[in-house]
Write an enzyme that holds these catalytic residues in place. Structure first.
Site, PDB file in Angstrom:
ATOM      1  CG  HIS A  44      -2.063   0.798   1.431  1.00 43.93           C
ATOM      2  ND1 HIS A  44      -3.408   0.520   0.614  1.00 43.93           N
ATOM      3  CD2 HIS A  44      -2.061   2.260   1.832  1.00 43.93           C
ATOM      4  CE1 HIS A  44      -3.737   1.918   0.792  1.00 43.93           C
ATOM      5  NE2 HIS A  44      -2.677   2.607   1.641  1.00 43.93           N
ATOM      6  CG  ASP A  46      -0.970   5.493   2.339  1.00 44.44           C
ATOM      7  OD1 ASP A  46      -2.468   5.021   2.195  1.00 44.44           O
ATOM      8  OD2 ASP A  46      -0.527   4.913   3.438  1.00 44.44           O
ATOM      9  CG  HIS A  80      -5.296   5.408  -0.222  1.00 44.62           C
ATOM     10  ND1 HIS A  80      -5.056   5.386   1.379  1.00 44.62           N
ATOM     11  CD2 HIS A  80      -6.412   6.080  -0.166  1.00 44.62           C
ATOM     12  CE1 HIS A  80      -5.721   6.432   2.041  1.00 44.62           C
ATOM     13  NE2 HIS A  80      -6.464   6.525   1.351  1.00 44.62           N
ATOM     14  CG  MET A  82      -5.328   9.974   1.878  1.00 45.41           C
ATOM     15  SD  MET A  82      -4.612   9.102   2.738  1.00 45.41           S
ATOM     16  CE  MET A  82      -3.753   7.790   1.691  1.00 45.41           C
ATOM     17  CG  ASP A 185      -5.354   2.570   4.917  1.00 46.62           C
ATOM     18  OD1 ASP A 185      -4.489   2.711   5.930  1.00 46.62           O
ATOM     19  OD2 ASP A 185      -5.340   3.587   4.036  1.00 46.62           O
TER      20      ASP A 185
HETATM   21  C1  DX5 Z   1      -3.529   7.053   6.790  1.00 51.87           C
HETATM   22  C2  DX5 Z   1      -2.667   5.877   5.516  1.00 51.87           C
HETATM   23  C3  DX5 Z   1      -3.081   4.452   5.885  1.00 51.87           C
HETATM   24  C4  DX5 Z   1      -1.865   4.656   6.499  1.00 51.87           C
HETATM   25  C5  DX5 Z   1      -1.864   3.644   8.016  1.00 51.87           C
HETATM   26  O1  DX5 Z   1      -4.079   7.962   6.413  1.00 51.87           O
HETATM   27  O2  DX5 Z   1      -4.295   5.751   4.804  1.00 51.87           O
HETATM   28  O3  DX5 Z   1      -2.532   3.633   4.648  1.00 51.87           O
HETATM   29  O4  DX5 Z   1      -0.327   4.531   6.391  1.00 51.87           O
HETATM   30  O5  DX5 Z   1      -1.152   3.940   8.997  1.00 51.87           O
HETATM   31  P1  DX5 Z   1      -0.860   3.054  10.311  1.00 51.87           P
HETATM   32  O6  DX5 Z   1      -1.841   1.467  10.007  1.00 51.87           O
HETATM   33  O7  DX5 Z   1      -0.087   3.188  11.328  1.00 51.87           O
HETATM   34  O8  DX5 Z   1      -2.746   3.660  11.568  1.00 51.87           O
HETATM   35 ZN    ZN Z   2      -3.955   3.774   2.896  1.00 49.04          ZN
END
Ligand code: DX5
Ligand code: ZN
Length: 230
Positions: A44, A46, A80, A82, A185
């Site tokens: 994954h 981000d 992902h 954002m 997630d």
């Molecule tokens: C959060 C991200 C997640 C993040 C999760 O904004 O989209 O993918 O990497 O991190 P953990 O597992 O530490 O909550």
């Molecule tokens: Zn994510």
């Protein structure tokens, strides 16, 4: 415009998906290789723009480098997005991604964006913030390959899992056709993984519960064990 291609259901499920935002940037290749050796196949990535979420995170160079390690071993890169204008970023990431999720809150035309992801050759995911009503999903079902149900407000790794997410996973699994995978997630660690799996999650994304430990491979293996037993 011709209809975008469709894809068979995601392989490799259920999967614990290491989220690379918490990997050591100076040892990224080594850590990805070790997790591949341990069986991880969905990684994954981000992507954060400092506007849609209050943080800046991984870019195309990381996705490209990870894809070069993961794809030859049958793995998938899950990007992902954002970001505030996800339509711009789809084309940048698609060559290095097998799956891309976009936030329904980020753009007034999510159906079109999902089609653009598929047209770019990737499976299309719809991401939902914790406060987003689940009604957003039903009109878009035909256009998506997975739902990314956030367990935290996106932006940072290491946050606590919002427990209402379990009810949202259950409700989503009831409305999703079998071919649409359900991702959770944020906040997914050893105390959450089994419950999330039992509520229907197929893709369990985890950053700090893997990379925030002394032994990411052991932490990954422990999550896999919990998911298998759920
Ligand atoms: C959060 C991200 C997640 C993040 C999760 O904004 O989209 O993918 O990497 O991190 P953990 O597992 O530490 O909550
Ligand atoms: Zn994510």
């Amino acid at each position: 415009m011709p209809a975008p291609p469709t894809f068979p259901a995601l392989p490799l499920l259920p999967a614990v998906c290491p989220s690379l935002m918490s990997a050591d940037p100076l040892r990224l290749g080594e850590q990805v290789d070790a997790l591949l050796d341990a069986g991880a196949r969905v990684f994954h990535v981000d992507v954060m723009d400092g506007r849609f979420v209050p943080n800046l995170m991984l870019g195309t160079a990381t996705a490209r480098a990870v894809a070069a390690l993961v794809r030859p071993r049958g793995g998938l890169v899950d990007v992902h997005l954002m970001v505030g204008r996800p339509g711009d970023a789809i084309g940048w990431f698609a060559p290095h991604a097998d799956m891309i999720s976009v936030h329904v809150e980020a753009d007034p035309h999510p159906h079109q964006l999902l089609g653009e992801i598929r047209a770019a050759g990737c499976r299309a995911g719809l991401a939902l913030n914790p406060g987003t009503p689940l009604d957003a999903v039903a009109p878009l079902l035909d256009a998506m390959d997975y739902v990314n149900c956030m367990g935290v407000n996106p932006g940072f790794a290491g946050q606590s899992f919002i427990h209402a997410t379990l009810g949202r996973l259950t409700a989503l699994r009831e409305v999703l056709p079998a071919r649409v995978a359900l991702q959770v997630d944020g906040g997914v660690g050893p105390s959450v993984a089994a419950d999330a799996r039992a509520c229907g999650a197929d893709l369990l994304v985890s950053a700090s519960a893997i990379f925030g430990t002394d032994d990411p491979v052991a932490a990954y293996a422990n999550l896999v064990e919990q998911v298998a037993a759920a």
